[in-house]
Write an enzyme that holds these catalytic residues in place. Structure first.
Site, PDB file in Angstrom:
ATOM      1  N   VAL A 169     -60.505 -62.103  55.408  1.00 46.02           N
ATOM      2  CA  VAL A 169     -61.248 -63.214  54.811  1.00 46.02           C
ATOM      3  C   VAL A 169     -61.523 -64.291  55.860  1.00 46.02           C
ATOM      4  CG1 VAL A 169     -61.114 -65.077  53.115  1.00 46.02           C
ATOM      5  CG2 VAL A 169     -60.332 -62.775  52.497  1.00 46.02           C
ATOM      6  N   HIS A 170     -60.504 -64.601  56.632  1.00 48.57           N
ATOM      7  CA  HIS A 170     -60.575 -65.637  57.662  1.00 48.57           C
ATOM      8  C   HIS A 170     -61.644 -65.293  58.709  1.00 48.57           C
ATOM      9  CE1 HIS A 170     -58.921 -68.591  60.511  1.00 48.57           C
ATOM     10  NE2 HIS A 170     -58.777 -67.639  61.414  1.00 48.57           N
TER      11      HIS A 170
END
Ligand code: HEM
Ligand code: SF4
Ligand code: SF4
Lengths: 209, 300
Positions: A169-170
């Site tokens: 996600v990051h």
């Protein structure tokens, strides 16, 4: 960098080095750990010089990660406390995902997503470190029972998967939101980026200058 | 290299390919240890070191007859002595401890290194040292606390059931040497029949609860015990009453593996689809202009 008046300084050189040590060790840990997690990924041990070497080196990279992440933690934790606008932002996550940030509250240096990544990784790395020590037979075999080691293996694998998901996600967010990556490669971001994504922080930076 | 032919492999650790299927003839073997006949002489321990050419370092005594006090990377079998007081009787229970050669081996299930643990079609579970990475997962998988990791080479060791002897038609060294014939070796079927005779004899001599230890929780074992108190296996130096692979290991090595990979793949695919449908989040010229205005107005 920040001498250029069209950009806003976001990370010091030290913070960026700290970040990249953390990033590289997390990726190496994920690769060496996943090699042992699933048979179809065992080939990844070749990256580390074979099975014995992978098994031996993984926990040491873990130590590097733990120390390096601790540095990031103390650099950033005060900026990651949850604010009322973060709850509003989270409620409008659907709009954010649709690239429509109209009418969202102005944000400080971090948005709610970034804060969740921060706290999520803080907790998971702590658990990974604790369970990793229990699994580190070379030095710590005699300190726990076999049942405790079994629990540690389950916790370690679960947290590793969690940390890898958060990492995806990051990284994706950094690719998706254009202009973000340079914060960590060059230490600065454009004014437009700051205004658009972190207006409250931008206001403060402008006032300072 | 494994001791038996690759045709004789039934299971192989951390391997996604199916083992060879053509050879169907294997007889299930078993070692039967009659605890009621054991006199604790440790000839089997010595024979094990001798045949496997292992040298255990000189240890220490903890004041009991257990010597060495535990299984080690070089001591693959150890006699465990228990003094059991039954009413006025003192019974000396002597159990030869070592790998049970589970039909459903937890060690093999837990092992992450392809081919470091194999189960042959005759039921013997063997560690193939050259493939072992020394992670100690087999220790967590084993319900009997058997594998030991060497401090010298970081590899796991345990009883091989003398697979090198068995593959050429010999009995394991311990069975060969036992002076009271407390250790038998043969087909599992024959060993069960033999155990029944022994149990009938023990019952006739007052051991009403005697029986065979062949625990179903691990699919049965290829090392079985005749126990005089089969209702209480744990009397015998903590032999598990109902051994099974820990549910934690079952979860870790079971559903968790495919679900985790699926979750990671899903996250990747979701990101990709998001990017190609919603596109990147870009800063527009208007944003830049407004930012400049704010900067000039000093944050107004
Ligand atoms: C923070 C310090 C860490 C320590 C001390 C540590 C230690 C260990 C140890 C000792 C093992 C057993 C294998 C071996 O001996 O090498 C292991 C396995 C593993 N580690 Fe770590 N680790 C740490 C962090 C991480 C991180 C951050 C990740 C992933 C992002 C990770 C992922 C894994 C995975 C996937 C496994 C295999 C688990 C399994 O087989 O189910 N570890 N770790
Ligand atoms: S230590 Fe045990 S689980 Fe790990 S590779 Fe060796 S045999 Fe397999
Ligand atoms: S007793 Fe332990 S080491 Fe032996 S086969 Fe069973 S699980 Fe594996």
């Amino acid at each position: 960098m920040s001498e250029d008046k069209n950009v806003v300084a976001r990370y010091t050189t030290a913070a960026r080095i700290n970040h990249w040590i953390t990033a590289v060790s997390l990726i190496l840990l994920a690769l060496s750990g996943m090699a042992l997690f699933h048979p179809s990924l065992f080939f990844l041990t070749n990256l580390f010089g074979g099975g014995q070497a992978t098994r031996a080196i993984h926990p040491w990279i873990g130590v590097v990660l733990a120390i390096s992440f601790l540095g990031l933690f103390f650099r950033f934790f005060t900026l990651n406390f949850w604010k009322r606008e973060d709850t509003v932002w989270m409620k409008n996550l659907g709009k954010v995902i649709n690239n429509n940030e109209e009418g969202l509250p102005e944000l400080g240096k971090y948005n709610a997503g970034q804060k969740l990544v921060f706290w999520g990784q803080s907790i998971l790395i702590l658990l990974l470190f604790g369970s990793g020590i229990v699994l580190w037979d070379v030095y710590f075999e005699d300190y726990t029972t076999i049942d405790q080691k079994r629990l540690a293996a389950v916790v370690h694998a679960l947290c590793a998967i969690g940390a890898i998901l958060i990492w995806i996600v990051h990284v994706y967010a950094a690719i998706w939101v254009k202009g973000t990556l340079r914060a960590m490669t060059r230490g600065s971001v454009t004014r437009g980026w700051s205004w658009k994504h972190h207006r409250k922080w931008f206001r403060q930076e402008v006032k300072k200058s | 290299m494994a001791t038996m032919q690759s045709l004789d492999i039934r299971r192989r650790s951390a391997s996604t390919e199916a083992p060879p299927q053509v050879r169907q003839s294997a007889i299930q073997v078993a070692k039967l240890i009659d605890v009621s006949k054991c006199i604790g002489c440790k000839a089997c321990q010595a024979a094990c070191l001798e045949w496997n050419d292992l040298k255990a370092p000189i240890g220490y005594t903890d004041g009991t007859y257990d010597n060495p006090t535990d299984l080690t990377p070089t001591s693959w079998t150890v006699m465990r002595f228990t003094e059991y007081e039954r009413g006025d009787d003192l019974e000396w229970l002597i159990r030869k401890d070592g790998c049970m050669h589970c039909d459903d081996p937890g060690c093999l299930k837990a092992c992450p290194a392809p081919g470091a643990i194999v189960q042959y079609t005759n039921g013997i579970v063997d560690f193939v040292s050259e493939n072992c990475i020394g992670c100690g997962y087999c220790v967590k998988g084993c319900p009997f606390n058997v594998p030991r990791i060497s401090k010298v080479d970081r590899k796991a060791y345990k009883c091989t059931l003398c697979v090198d002897r068995v593959s050429v038609g010999q009995a394991p060294a311990c069975a060969k040497v036992c002076p009271t014939q407390a250790i038998y070796f043969g087909s599992k079927e024959d060993m069960i029949v033999h155990a029944e005779h022994r149990i009938a004899d023990l019952k006739s001599r007052g051991f009403q609860k005697s029986g065979l230890y062949n625990p179903p929780g691990v699919g049965g074992t290829h090392v079985m015990y005749v126990l005089h108190h089969a209702d209480q296996p744990s009397l015998y130096a903590g032999l598990p009453d109902d051994p099974r692979i820990s549910p934690m290991v079952g979860f870790w090595k079971g559903v968790m593996k495919p679900l985790s990979l699926a979750a990671i793949a899903f996250a990747g695919v979701f990101g990709f689809l998001h990017y190609i449908t919603k596109g990147p989040n870009e800063v527009s010229d208007t944003d830049e202009r407004k930012a400049d205005e704010m900067a000039k107005g000093k944050g107004a």
